[in-house]
Design an enzyme around this catalytic site. Structure first.
Site, PDB file in Angstrom:
ATOM      1  N   ASP A   1      -0.120 -40.031  42.583  1.00 52.57           N
ATOM      2  CA  ASP A   1       1.159 -39.647  43.175  1.00 52.57           C
ATOM      3  C   ASP A   1       1.834 -40.807  43.894  1.00 52.57           C
ATOM      4  O   ASP A   1       1.200 -41.784  44.295  1.00 52.57           O
ATOM      5  CB  ASP A   1       0.984 -38.460  44.118  1.00 52.57           C
ATOM      6  CG  ASP A   1      -0.087 -38.685  45.178  1.00 52.57           C
ATOM      7  OD1 ASP A   1      -1.102 -39.365  44.879  1.00 52.57           O
ATOM      8  OD2 ASP A   1       0.059 -38.182  46.307  1.00 52.57           O
TER       9      ASP A   1
ATOM     10  N   HIS B   1       3.068 -48.446  51.834  1.00 55.12           N
ATOM     11  CA  HIS B   1       4.014 -47.520  52.471  1.00 55.12           C
ATOM     12  C   HIS B   1       5.267 -48.238  52.975  1.00 55.12           C
ATOM     13  O   HIS B   1       5.928 -47.765  53.896  1.00 55.12           O
ATOM     14  CB  HIS B   1       3.356 -46.725  53.609  1.00 55.12           C
ATOM     15  CG  HIS B   1       2.354 -45.723  53.139  1.00 55.12           C
ATOM     16  ND1 HIS B   1       2.290 -44.430  53.626  1.00 55.12           N
ATOM     17  CD2 HIS B   1       1.368 -45.798  52.208  1.00 55.12           C
ATOM     18  CE1 HIS B   1       1.313 -43.770  53.023  1.00 55.12           C
ATOM     19  NE2 HIS B   1       0.738 -44.586  52.151  1.00 55.12           N
TER      20      HIS B   1
ATOM     21  N   GLU C   1      -2.731 -37.164  46.472  1.00 55.46           N
ATOM     22  CA  GLU C   1      -3.514 -37.741  47.573  1.00 55.46           C
ATOM     23  C   GLU C   1      -2.708 -37.799  48.856  1.00 55.46           C
ATOM     24  O   GLU C   1      -3.266 -37.715  49.954  1.00 55.46           O
ATOM     25  CB  GLU C   1      -3.995 -39.150  47.200  1.00 55.46           C
ATOM     26  CG  GLU C   1      -5.005 -39.751  48.158  1.00 55.46           C
ATOM     27  CD  GLU C   1      -4.400 -40.328  49.433  1.00 55.46           C
ATOM     28  OE1 GLU C   1      -5.056 -40.219  50.497  1.00 55.46           O
ATOM     29  OE2 GLU C   1      -3.285 -40.877  49.359  1.00 55.46           O
ATOM     30  N   GLU C   2      -1.392 -37.917  48.738  1.00 52.37           N
ATOM     31  CA  GLU C   2      -0.536 -38.148  49.899  1.00 52.37           C
ATOM     32  C   GLU C   2      -0.132 -36.870  50.630  1.00 52.37           C
ATOM     33  O   GLU C   2       0.594 -36.928  51.616  1.00 52.37           O
ATOM     34  CB  GLU C   2       0.737 -38.896  49.474  1.00 52.37           C
ATOM     35  CG  GLU C   2       0.505 -40.269  48.867  1.00 52.37           C
ATOM     36  CD  GLU C   2       0.129 -41.328  49.891  1.00 52.37           C
ATOM     37  OE1 GLU C   2       0.122 -41.008  51.093  1.00 52.37           O
ATOM     38  OE2 GLU C   2      -0.151 -42.464  49.481  1.00 52.37           O
TER      39      GLU C   2
ATOM     40  N   ARG D   1     -17.246 -51.685  53.018  1.00 46.39           N
ATOM     41  CA  ARG D   1     -17.951 -51.402  54.258  1.00 46.39           C
ATOM     42  C   ARG D   1     -18.889 -50.220  54.054  1.00 46.39           C
ATOM     43  O   ARG D   1     -18.452 -49.161  53.588  1.00 46.39           O
ATOM     44  CB  ARG D   1     -16.973 -51.074  55.394  1.00 46.39           C
ATOM     45  CG  ARG D   1     -17.678 -50.777  56.726  1.00 46.39           C
ATOM     46  CD  ARG D   1     -16.712 -50.393  57.820  1.00 46.39           C
ATOM     47  NE  ARG D   1     -17.426 -50.167  59.073  1.00 46.39           N
ATOM     48  CZ  ARG D   1     -17.754 -51.131  59.936  1.00 46.39           C
ATOM     49  NH1 ARG D   1     -17.424 -52.383  59.669  1.00 46.39           N
ATOM     50  NH2 ARG D   1     -18.416 -50.850  61.044  1.00 46.39           N
TER      51      ARG D   1
END
Length: 397
Positions: free
Chosen positions: A83, A368, A141-142, A182
């Protein structure tokens, strides 16, 4: 495996121009969360060209399998989100968004094209590995509740059940050719806060006749920070922020109510639940003590994202083989959120960051933003590395 390493690098380089073309097509035709109808049709067609049998899932998602020898030996799942964001693009490039007000400003076009590139490599090598690769192209996802949660509810992690799930995300802070990783707790949970404080409005020159909700809201904003400074374990990252405050009065008008929106984020599910109760009692109690009322809605978002330590150690070692140890960077914890976290809560998972900045500093705009773009060389690294990591995971016994 050394001969496969060389072959994957060769294939990634040979297919790089095609992968870039896929990304540019997706970038030019972005679609918002859960509206990815043309995107999923495009992805489905690309998968069919590889000889695969993609199946729809979660409305605008798609899943497909690449089976090697002995498909039941082990399964590895690979995820890409599809998306875009409600942002007007400012880049002047041939592949600029053709959908006004919508842009792939978070790199999901990169994730999707990269996974398509990895699928192409793995499909060409399927006679040389055991097990099954599950390709998961995810919508939304957003936007809550997150496409990952919907795919899991519809059984994407079953039949076959993956031993591990891998995902990658663009990272303009690193140059193309590098990745960041990580182990353990990496990204935060995220909850949306919607607070309405109600009082009694009136003339600003007669405060004694009113019950000022602006003042009450101000006290709540300040007092709520004690959840971070005095309630949270100082060793546990916690963020509470109000980013929207609407008090629709005037210079001499006290409004009847104040509306606030904010976010709460942390890296521990138990503390997350506890903090919700503290925040609710604080808001309601403080408003009541000042003669006002309030309503707090907490919309539960994504959980925190945890990279399974043993899997992440294997991913790091394999990435160092593919890229060189100097190109695998240890990341700090990050208080942003990602719905890949749902996969990390349901299976052994590893989510790493793909460098996308050019060596000369170009393509450094953050995600973004309306100027986000990537160094095309990242679309050689992304597919090749994901294919290599997949074969390494399939070989685990």
């Amino acid at each position: 495996m050394q001969h496969l390493l060389s072959r994957i690098k060769t294939l990634a380089a040979a297919h790089a121009a095609d992968t870039v073309a896929l990304r540019q097509h997706l970038h030019a035709h972005p679609e918002l969360s859960f509206e990815e109808h043309n995107t999923v049709a495009f992805v489905t067609e690309q998968l069919r060209r590889l000889g695969l049998s993609p199946q729809p899932i979660a409305g605008t998602g798609v899943v497909a399998l690449i089976e090697g020898h002995n498909p039941g030996a082990r399964t590895v799942a690979l995820r890409a989100d599809m998306d875009a964001l409600p942002i007007t693009e400012q880049n002047d490039v041939p592949y600029k968004s053709t959908n006004p007000g919508v842009m792939h400003a978070c790199g999901h076009d990169v994730h999707t094209s990269s996974l398509l590139g990895a699928a192409r490599i793995l499909a060409e090598l399927k006679d040389e590995f055991e097990g099954t690769v599950k390709l998961m192209f995810q919508p939304g996802e957003e936007k809550l509740p997150g496409g990952a949660s919907l795919m899991i509810k519809e059984g994407v992690l079953d039949n076959p059940k993956p031993a591990s799930v891998l995902g990658q995300h663009v990272f303009p802070m690193l140059p193309a050719g590098q990745i960041g990783i990580r182990p353990g707790r990496y990204m935060a949970s995220t909850d949306e806060l919607y607070l309405t404080v109600r009082g009694k409005g009136g003339h600003g020159a007669m405060p004694e006749m009113n019950l000022d909700p602006v003042l009450v809201a101000a006290h709540i904003i300040v007092a709520a920070q004690q959840l971070v400074s005095r309630r949270a374990n100082p060793k546990l990252p916690t963020v509470l922020s109000f980013g929207k405050v609407i008090a629709n009065g005037a210079t001499n008008v006290i409004p009847n109510e104040v509306y606030l929106e904010g976010t709460f984020r942390t890296l521990n599910e138990e503390w997350r639940d506890e903090a919700h109760g503290h925040l609710r009692r604080l808001c309601e109690g403080l408003a009541d003590s000042m003669g006002a009322t309030c309503e707090l809605e907490i919309r539960r978002g994504y959980p925190y994202l945890e990279n399974e330590p043993q899997l992440t150690a294997r991913v790091r070692a394999a990435a160092e083989q593919y890229l060189g140890a100097e190109n695998v960077i240890e990341l700090d914890q990050w208080m942003a959120a990602e719905d890949f976290a749902y996969f990390s809560q349901a299976a052994d998972a590893c989510f790493y960051r793909l460098g996308t900045r050019a060596q000369d500093g170009r393509f450094a705009s953050s995600v973004h933003t309306p100027t986000f773009d990537i160094e095309p060389k990242a679309l050689e690294t992304g597919p090749g590395l994901m294919a290599w990591l997949t074969l390494q995971e399939l070989a685990v016994r």
